[in-house]
Design an enzyme around this catalytic site. Structure first.
Site, PDB file in Angstrom:
ATOM      1  N   VAL A   1      -6.910  -1.561  -3.710  1.00 35.47           N
ATOM      2  CA  VAL A   1      -6.175  -0.748  -4.681  1.00 35.47           C
ATOM      3  C   VAL A   1      -5.812  -1.580  -5.909  1.00 35.47           C
ATOM      4  O   VAL A   1      -5.798  -1.069  -7.039  1.00 35.47           O
ATOM      5  CB  VAL A   1      -4.898  -0.162  -4.035  1.00 35.47           C
ATOM      6  CG1 VAL A   1      -4.087   0.632  -5.056  1.00 35.47           C
ATOM      7  CG2 VAL A   1      -5.256   0.722  -2.842  1.00 35.47           C
ATOM      8  N   CYS A   2      -5.532  -2.861  -5.697  1.00 36.71           N
ATOM      9  CA  CYS A   2      -5.037  -3.730  -6.778  1.00 36.71           C
ATOM     10  C   CYS A   2      -5.911  -3.737  -8.034  1.00 36.71           C
ATOM     11  O   CYS A   2      -5.388  -3.588  -9.148  1.00 36.71           O
ATOM     12  CB  CYS A   2      -4.842  -5.149  -6.259  1.00 36.71           C
ATOM     13  SG  CYS A   2      -3.664  -5.256  -4.900  1.00 36.71           S
TER      14      CYS A   2
END
Length: 274
Positions: A126-127
């Site tokens: 997700v980062c």
């Protein structure tokens, strides 16, 4: 005479049993008291265990499917120095800016709004979507006198390696916002987002105003990324209240009606609304 002798013998035996009971009672009472005390301690321990457990982190670690219950002692939310309407905790460190290592500190942004957000780790899932989303829209933030800085517990060298990795391979590619290194975890702890058991942070986002005052905190569990649109909206709302002194209702966007914060003034808004 014989009857009297038997009576005396019975009385003597009774006295002996009485003396034995008297001798046995203290140890028996002590045993019962200890048993009750131990049961109380077990009950207290069970209560403390439940009390110290925090909510269930659905994502557990950075990796999906490793969900676990995290106790209060395992993260620093309860030790956070970050308080709404108070000066934001000071930080300084090495960041990667335009492919170079530079020293960066909170006071560099005095006079501007700052979106300061933490993400768990480089080279994850997700980062990169969050960092790329904020980086690709940095001009929208700059147009409202706002900067964006991302921070994780990775080193500046790992940051640079991630930036030099193509996006199609999970890297960041050229990025337009600074990536700050918090290798000793001090910044993360000061802002209350560090997970002791995992060695990385929650997804914390902090809006700091042009005077260095903390205005907003968002904390996400690990599996869900944050919204650039909502972050922009919040910055615009706080800037509006700074300038005009009026307050912004739920879902407010630039150009929408605001509320005069006094008993008579609020009626103008509610009269229009209803």
């Amino acid at each position: 005479m014989e009857a009297r002798s038997k009576l005396l013998d019975g009385t003597t035996a009774s006295r002996r049993w009485t003396r034995k009971l008297v001798l046995l009672l203290p140890p028996l009472l002590l045993f019962l008291l200890r048993t009750e005390s131990l049961q109380g301690l077990e009950s207290d321990e069970r209560f403390r265990t439940r009390e110290n457990e925090c909510h269930f982190y659905a994502g557990g670690q950075v990796y999906p499917g490793e969900a676990s219950r995290v106790s209060v002692a395992d993260h620093s939310l309860h030790l956070s120095k970050a308080k709404i309407s108070k000066p934001a905790p000071y930080w300084e460190g090495t960041a990667v800016i335009n492919g170079e290592f530079k020293e960066l500190k909170l006071t560099d942004y005095r006079g501007k709004y700052l979106v300061f957000f933490f993400y768990p780790l480089d080279f994850t899932f997700v980062c990169p979507t969050e960092i790329i989303a904020f980086g690709d829209r940095i001009e929208e933030f700059k147009s409202i006198n706002t900067e964006v800085v991302a921070c994780s517990v990775d080193s500046q060298f790992t940051h640079l390696a991630w930036i030099n990795t193509p996006r199609r391979q999970g890297g960041l590619g050229p990025i337009r916002i600074p990536l700050l290194s918090d290798l000793n975890h001090q910044i993360s702890k000061d802002y209350g987002v560090y997970l002791e058991d995992s060695g990385h942070t929650l997804r914390g986002l902090f809006i700091i105003d042009d005077k260095g005052v903390l205005r907003q905190i968002t904390l996400n569990d690990l599996p869900v990324g944050r919204s650039v649109d909502e972050t922009l909206r919040l910055v615009q709302a706080f800037q509006y209240t700074d300038k005009h002194g009026e307050v912004c209702p739920a879902g407010w966007k630039p150009g929408s009606e605001t509320i005069i914060p006094d008993p008579a003034g609020k009626l103008k808004y509610f009269d229009k609304l209803n």
